[in-house]
Design an enzyme around this catalytic site. Structure first.
Site, PDB file in Angstrom:
ATOM      1  N   ASP A  26      34.329  -5.351  33.746  1.00 17.75           N
ATOM      2  CA  ASP A  26      33.952  -5.835  32.431  1.00 17.75           C
ATOM      3  C   ASP A  26      33.370  -4.654  31.640  1.00 17.75           C
ATOM      4  O   ASP A  26      33.094  -3.589  32.214  1.00 17.75           O
ATOM      5  CB  ASP A  26      32.930  -6.968  32.604  1.00 17.75           C
ATOM      6  CG  ASP A  26      32.375  -7.470  31.294  1.00 17.75           C
ATOM      7  OD1 ASP A  26      33.169  -7.703  30.359  1.00 17.75           O
ATOM      8  OD2 ASP A  26      31.138  -7.622  31.190  1.00 17.75           O
ATOM      9  N   ASP A  28      31.018  -4.819  28.104  1.00 21.40           N
ATOM     10  CA  ASP A  28      29.663  -5.045  27.576  1.00 21.40           C
ATOM     11  C   ASP A  28      28.763  -5.666  28.636  1.00 21.40           C
ATOM     12  O   ASP A  28      29.110  -6.679  29.244  1.00 21.40           O
ATOM     13  CB  ASP A  28      29.724  -5.968  26.357  1.00 21.40           C
ATOM     14  CG  ASP A  28      30.444  -5.336  25.195  1.00 21.40           C
ATOM     15  OD1 ASP A  28      29.812  -4.576  24.450  1.00 21.40           O
ATOM     16  OD2 ASP A  28      31.657  -5.599  25.040  1.00 21.40           O
ATOM     17  N   ASP A 202      28.938  -9.263  34.093  1.00 17.92           N
ATOM     18  CA  ASP A 202      27.554  -9.703  33.894  1.00 17.92           C
ATOM     19  C   ASP A 202      27.413 -11.088  33.286  1.00 17.92           C
ATOM     20  O   ASP A 202      26.306 -11.622  33.202  1.00 17.92           O
ATOM     21  CB  ASP A 202      26.831  -8.714  32.963  1.00 17.92           C
ATOM     22  CG  ASP A 202      27.299  -8.853  31.516  1.00 17.92           C
ATOM     23  OD1 ASP A 202      28.528  -8.745  31.273  1.00 17.92           O
ATOM     24  OD2 ASP A 202      26.460  -9.086  30.640  1.00 17.92           O
TER      25      ASP A 202
END
Length: 256
Positions: A26, A28, A202
């Site tokens: 991922d 961000d 996240d």
């Protein structure tokens, strides 16, 4: 989408990356800290070197899987262009420097029109048209989360779309589109085929990637706190960078 229960928040640190792995990242909140506005993320000067080191370790099998369009990822990681998926899988790029394959869904443009009509003049909120999804960012006004989510759900229902709530953002997107399907598609390509998938993320949007990695003999790594279906955890973006660095160094020692 898998429906298995959440794991305990008390998870161990992951093993180092192995030369047999395929790494799915991922962006961000994983490679970069989340910024007040999406275009303001700070890229550590060493980040591209870390990613290139990971590529050498796993024979090039590193992909980015993000809610952002791939062109934005390319801009931040310039001159590096990774295989991967943008907009949760609406865009797929099977190898670096290739033109992404894109799909278009009806209803997304209409949803963007409606959301701009409601929030477009609001200086505290950002309506982002991604192409295959529309995001409302409320990072500057977290107290308005319930309002933004309720409006997004109403708009999505009107246009036959799904809603996904992430960190300070709510997205309307086509039904059935998620990062797990993107990982599945990439694992079918020669660069990734036969490798053990490792997915790092996240946010809520990454849970499907964790599930797909686990179902294919690999594992997920959750960045930060919160419940998750990932097997392992790293506490921060800095810890992700350290894990990548340690993995690359260990790989260099093994080859020496």
């Amino acid at each position: 989408m898998h429906t298995s229960g959440k794991t305990s928040p008390d998870l161990s640190a992951p093993p180092l990356l192995d030369a047999r792995d395929a790494l799915f990242l991922d962006f961000d909140g994983t490679l970069t800290e989340i910024a007040p506005r999406p275009e303001l993320v700070y890229i550590e000067p060493t980040l591209t070197d870390l990613i290139e080191g990971a590529q050498r370790l796993v024979g090039g099998a590193v992909a980015v899987v993000s809610g952002r369009p791939l062109k934005e990822i390319d801009h931040f990681l310039m001159p590096l262009q990774l295989p991967g998926a943008g907009q949760h899988g609406a865009e797929l790029r099977m190898h670096g420097n290739a033109t992404p394959q894109r799909r278009v869904w009806p209803g997304v443009a209409a949803a963007a029109f409606d959301l701009r009509g409601r929030f477009g003049g609001d200086g505290a909120l950002i309506v982002e048209q991604k192409g295959a999804a529309v995001a409302v960012h409320y990072r500057a006004a977290p107290e308005r989360a319930d309002e933004c989510i309720a409006v997004a759900r109403a708009v999505a229902e009107a246009h036959g779309l799904d809603v996904l709530v992430g960190k300070m953002v709510v997205e309307t997107r086509p039904r059935g589109l998620h990062k797990g399907l993107a990982v599945d598609a990439l694992l079918s390509r020669p660069l990734f085929r036969g490798r053990r998938p490792v997915f790092i993320g996240d946010d809520t949007t990454d849970e499907d990637g964790f599930d797909e990695a686990a179902s294919r003999g690999g594992y997920g790594i959750k960045v930060g706190d919160g419940e998750t279906r990932a097997r392992y955890r790293l506490e921060s973006v800095a810890a992700v960078h350290e894990w990548l660095q340690d993995s690359v160094r260990a790989g260099v020692r093994e080859r020496a």
